[in-house]
Design a protein around this motif. Structure first.
Motif, mmCIF file in Angstrom:
data_model
loop_
_atom_site.group_PDB
_atom_site.id
_atom_site.type_symbol
_atom_site.label_atom_id
_atom_site.label_comp_id
_atom_site.label_asym_id
_atom_site.label_seq_id
_atom_site.Cartn_x
_atom_site.Cartn_y
_atom_site.Cartn_z
ATOM 1 N N HIS A 64 29.778 31.870 54.805
ATOM 2 C CA HIS A 64 31.181 32.242 54.983
ATOM 3 C C HIS A 64 31.309 33.551 55.750
ATOM 4 O O HIS A 64 30.380 34.355 55.811
ATOM 5 C CB HIS A 64 31.877 32.357 53.628
ATOM 6 N N ASP A 65 32.461 33.759 56.340
ATOM 7 C CA ASP A 65 32.707 34.972 57.128
ATOM 8 C C ASP A 65 33.235 36.123 56.298
ATOM 9 O O ASP A 65 33.060 37.289 56.667
ATOM 10 C CB ASP A 65 33.723 34.667 58.237
ATOM 11 N N ALA A 66 33.893 35.820 55.193
ATOM 12 C CA ALA A 66 34.500 36.867 54.380
ATOM 13 C C ALA A 66 34.796 36.327 52.993
ATOM 14 O O ALA A 66 34.862 35.120 52.770
ATOM 15 C CB ALA A 66 35.803 37.365 55.023
ATOM 16 N N VAL A 67 34.960 37.282 52.069
ATOM 17 C CA VAL A 67 35.371 36.959 50.699
ATOM 18 C C VAL A 67 36.718 37.621 50.450
ATOM 19 O O VAL A 67 36.920 38.788 50.803
ATOM 20 C CB VAL A 67 34.347 37.459 49.664
ATOM 21 N N LEU A 68 37.645 36.881 49.860
ATOM 22 C CA LEU A 68 38.915 37.429 49.405
ATOM 23 C C LEU A 68 38.992 37.238 47.898
ATOM 24 O O LEU A 68 38.600 36.174 47.397
ATOM 25 C CB LEU A 68 40.107 36.741 50.071
ATOM 26 N N SER A 69 39.483 38.231 47.200
ATOM 27 C CA SER A 69 39.619 38.119 45.757
ATOM 28 C C SER A 69 41.039 38.448 45.328
ATOM 29 O O SER A 69 41.567 39.501 45.676
ATOM 30 C CB SER A 69 38.645 39.058 45.032
ATOM 31 N N THR A 70 41.612 37.535 44.554
ATOM 32 C CA THR A 70 42.908 37.782 43.910
ATOM 33 C C THR A 70 42.750 37.649 42.398
ATOM 34 O O THR A 70 43.681 37.262 41.696
ATOM 35 C CB THR A 70 43.969 36.792 44.415
ATOM 36 N N LEU A 71 41.567 37.968 41.926
ATOM 37 C CA LEU A 71 41.282 37.836 40.499
ATOM 38 C C LEU A 71 42.247 38.671 39.668
ATOM 39 O O LEU A 71 42.513 39.834 39.979
ATOM 40 C CB LEU A 71 39.852 38.285 40.197
ATOM 41 N N GLY A 72 42.747 38.069 38.607
ATOM 42 C CA GLY A 72 43.610 38.783 37.683
ATOM 43 C C GLY A 72 43.197 38.497 36.257
ATOM 44 O O GLY A 72 42.223 37.776 36.002
ATOM 45 N N SER A 73 43.940 39.022 35.333
ATOM 46 C CA SER A 73 43.587 38.892 33.913
ATOM 47 C C SER A 73 44.400 37.828 33.205
ATOM 48 O O SER A 73 44.316 37.691 31.991
ATOM 49 C CB SER A 73 43.818 40.230 33.216
ATOM 50 N N GLY A 74 45.227 37.079 33.959
ATOM 51 C CA GLY A 74 46.107 36.128 33.305
ATOM 52 C C GLY A 74 47.118 36.868 32.456
ATOM 53 O O GLY A 74 47.735 37.837 32.890
ATOM 54 N N LYS A 75 47.254 36.473 31.231
ATOM 55 C CA LYS A 75 48.202 37.126 30.311
ATOM 56 C C LYS A 75 47.533 38.184 29.443
ATOM 57 O O LYS A 75 48.186 38.819 28.615
ATOM 58 C CB LYS A 75 48.877 36.073 29.435
ATOM 59 N N SER A 76 46.228 38.371 29.622
ATOM 60 C CA SER A 76 45.499 39.338 28.794
ATOM 61 C C SER A 76 45.720 40.762 29.288
ATOM 62 O O SER A 76 45.728 41.026 30.487
ATOM 63 C CB SER A 76 44.008 39.030 28.823
ATOM 64 N N LEU A 77 45.901 41.688 28.347
ATOM 65 C CA LEU A 77 46.025 43.109 28.675
ATOM 66 C C LEU A 77 44.731 43.868 28.406
ATOM 67 O O LEU A 77 44.674 45.091 28.568
ATOM 68 C CB LEU A 77 47.171 43.733 27.865
ATOM 69 N N THR A 78 43.687 43.141 27.999
ATOM 70 C CA THR A 78 42.412 43.791 27.683
ATOM 71 C C THR A 78 41.234 43.146 28.404
ATOM 72 O O THR A 78 40.090 43.476 28.136
ATOM 73 C CB THR A 78 42.147 43.759 26.167
ATOM 74 N N SER A 79 41.502 42.241 29.331
ATOM 75 C CA SER A 79 40.441 41.509 30.012
ATOM 76 C C SER A 79 39.548 42.439 30.834
ATOM 77 O O SER A 79 40.012 43.411 31.430
ATOM 78 C CB SER A 79 41.044 40.457 30.945
ATOM 79 N N ASP A 80 38.249 42.126 30.872
ATOM 80 C CA ASP A 80 37.309 42.874 31.707
ATOM 81 C C ASP A 80 36.728 41.985 32.801
ATOM 82 O O ASP A 80 35.660 42.267 33.350
ATOM 83 C CB ASP A 80 36.168 43.471 30.858
ATOM 84 N N ILE A 81 37.441 40.909 33.135
ATOM 85 C CA ILE A 81 36.921 39.951 34.107
ATOM 86 C C ILE A 81 36.726 40.574 35.477
ATOM 87 O O ILE A 81 35.774 40.250 36.191
ATOM 88 C CB ILE A 81 37.836 38.710 34.205
ATOM 89 N N VAL A 82 37.598 41.491 35.876
ATOM 90 C CA VAL A 82 37.464 42.085 37.210
ATOM 91 C C VAL A 82 36.173 42.890 37.295
ATOM 92 O O VAL A 82 35.412 42.770 38.263
ATOM 93 C CB VAL A 82 38.687 42.961 37.543
ATOM 94 N N GLY A 83 35.902 43.701 36.287
ATOM 95 C CA GLY A 83 34.680 44.493 36.291
ATOM 96 C C GLY A 83 33.435 43.631 36.282
ATOM 97 O O GLY A 83 32.470 43.887 37.031
#
Length: 207
Positions: A64-83
């Motif tokens: 691929h030429d590039a990566v785009l990320s729109t990762l979010g936490s959904g409805k969670s206010l404590t998610s660590d998915i981005v990290g």
């Protein structure tokens, strides 16, 4: 271009998918729940995988030429998915030989909090405190890497239509709670991909 998108099933990610296909790009969406991708297009590939798994991300990014990320936490206010995703993403991009990354963060993360209005700052320091701490650590790691990264910091997101008349800058003095549509955020991310002006920088988006 061939784009790998993380976070394609979210509201902003779906905007990126649709607009990228309209612009003629080829999109690979790495997702956990492929049934949430309703669009069908010969230039759209849906892969099932874990964005926090280095080997799965590297395999998806290959070619691929590039990566785009729109990762979010959904409805969670404590998610660590981005990290967790960033910890996998940086070495995965190195392994796949991909350097360009456009990564969605949020206004109020890190140093941008100093530009926030009192109303914005209240939410950032209370309800969003844990979520923003995770995003801040992730952003620092990305900026410290040798990737060609653009961090995108939109103000509060809405589902309003694309306008194309938003503002981009590294400094604003806000009042109240400014908003911007997810469609305009997707528009900026793809425009930045095609005509880079914010490489290695933080782009704040507002109307």
């Amino acid at each position: 271009m061939k784009l790998l998108l993380l976070g394609a099933t979210g509201a902003t990610g779906q905007q990126v998918v649709g607009q990228a296909l309209e612009r003629g790009h080829h999109v690979t969406a790495l997702v956990r729940t492929p049934e949430k991708i309703s669009q069908g297009n010969e230039r759209l590939t849906v892969m099932v995988g874990d964005v926090a798994d280095e080997q799965e991300v590297a395999g998806a990014a290959l070619g691929h030429d590039a990566v785009l990320s729109t990762l979010g936490s959904g409805k969670s206010l404590t998610s660590d998915i981005v990290g967790r995703a960033v910890d996998a993403l940086i070495p995965a991009m190195h392994e796949a030989g991909v350097r360009r990354l456009i990564f969605l963060s949020a206004f109020g993360v890190g140093g941008t909090e100093r530009q926030a209005s009192p109303v914005q700052r209240f939410f950032y320091r209370t309800m969003l405190r844990k979520l923003y701490a995770d995003k801040e650590q992730a952003d620092r790691k990305l900026l410290a890497s040798d990737l060609d990264v653009t961090l995108v910091y939109p103000v509060a997101l809405t589902n309003r239509p694309l306008t194309g008349t938003y503002r981009v800058g590294d400094r604003f003095d806000f009042q109240g709670m400014p908003r911007i549509s997810r469609a305009d955020v997707a528009h900026f991310m793809l425009s930045e991909l095609e005509h880079p002006a914010w490489s290695g920088r933080t782009a704040i988006l507002t109307t």
